[in-house]
Design a protein around this motif. Structure first.
Motif, PDB file in Angstrom:
ATOM      1  N   ILE A  52      -6.012   6.859  21.601  1.00 28.18           N
ATOM      2  CA  ILE A  52      -5.064   7.228  22.442  1.00 28.18           C
ATOM      3  C   ILE A  52      -3.861   7.493  21.262  1.00 28.18           C
ATOM      4  CG2 ILE A  52      -3.299   6.240  23.824  1.00 28.18           C
ATOM      5  CD1 ILE A  52      -5.255   4.574  25.265  1.00 28.18           C
ATOM      6  N   PRO A 103     -11.651   4.391  20.588  1.00 27.62           N
ATOM      7  CA  PRO A 103     -10.182   4.333  20.148  1.00 27.62           C
ATOM      8  C   PRO A 103      -9.913   5.976  20.125  1.00 27.62           C
ATOM      9  CG  PRO A 103     -11.790   4.168  18.456  1.00 27.62           C
ATOM     10  CD  PRO A 103     -12.530   4.315  19.600  1.00 27.62           C
ATOM     11  N   TYR A 108      -2.180   4.080  27.576  1.00 24.28           N
ATOM     12  CA  TYR A 108      -3.336   4.503  28.504  1.00 24.28           C
ATOM     13  C   TYR A 108      -2.795   5.135  29.778  1.00 24.28           C
ATOM     14  CZ  TYR A 108      -7.461   3.406  30.992  1.00 24.28           C
ATOM     15  OH  TYR A 108      -9.005   3.740  31.732  1.00 24.28           O
ATOM     16  N   ILE A 158      -8.540  -2.036  29.646  1.00 18.09           N
ATOM     17  CA  ILE A 158      -7.855  -1.085  28.806  1.00 18.09           C
ATOM     18  C   ILE A 158      -8.200  -1.458  27.383  1.00 18.09           C
ATOM     19  CG2 ILE A 158      -5.712  -0.275  28.042  1.00 18.09           C
ATOM     20  CD1 ILE A 158      -4.695  -0.228  30.875  1.00 18.09           C
ATOM     21  N   ASN A 215     -11.730  -0.760  26.493  1.00 15.62           N
ATOM     22  CA  ASN A 215     -12.006   0.753  26.349  1.00 15.62           C
ATOM     23  C   ASN A 215     -11.503   1.259  25.016  1.00 15.62           C
ATOM     24  OD1 ASN A 215     -12.701   3.402  27.562  1.00 15.62           O
ATOM     25  ND2 ASN A 215     -10.461   3.920  27.180  1.00 15.62           N
ATOM     26  N   GLU A 216     -10.244   0.785  24.603  1.00 15.97           N
ATOM     27  CA  GLU A 216      -9.806   1.092  23.270  1.00 15.97           C
ATOM     28  C   GLU A 216     -10.947   0.970  22.068  1.00 15.97           C
ATOM     29  OE1 GLU A 216      -7.132   3.057  20.785  1.00 15.97           O
ATOM     30  OE2 GLU A 216      -7.698   3.321  22.726  1.00 15.97           O
ATOM     31  N   GLU A 217     -11.312  -0.498  22.143  1.00 18.24           N
ATOM     32  CA  GLU A 217     -12.189  -0.804  21.305  1.00 18.24           C
ATOM     33  C   GLU A 217     -13.683   0.150  21.014  1.00 18.24           C
ATOM     34  OE1 GLU A 217     -13.685  -4.913  21.758  1.00 18.24           O
ATOM     35  OE2 GLU A 217     -11.610  -5.441  22.045  1.00 18.24           O
TER      36      GLU A 217
END
Length: 61
Positions: free
Chosen positions: A19, A17, A36, A9, A12-14
């Motif tokens: 969310i 971005p 997430y 997670i 993935n956010e890096e």
């Protein structure tokens, strides 16, 4: 398997971005999906509804 996915997670956010932020499609309620899991739950719900709609639409053909 869930632990393996959970560890990805932050990665993935890096890379993607977004969310809780406006995205290209701006789907309704995006500001409420701030974690997430809420995005995953939304996607599963969307897929289920889409599947049901497609089944109904195909019967009418």
């Amino acid at each position: 398997m869930a632990d393996e996915i959970a560890s990805l997670i932050p990665y993935n956010e890096e890379i993607v971005p977004g969310i809780g932020r406006f995205g290209w499609n701006g789907l309704t309620g995006y500001t409420k999906r701030t974690i997430y899991q809420s995005k995953i739950d939304y996607f599963i719900d969307w897929c289920t509804k889409r599947y049901e709609w497609m089944n109904t639409a195909m019967k009418d053909l």
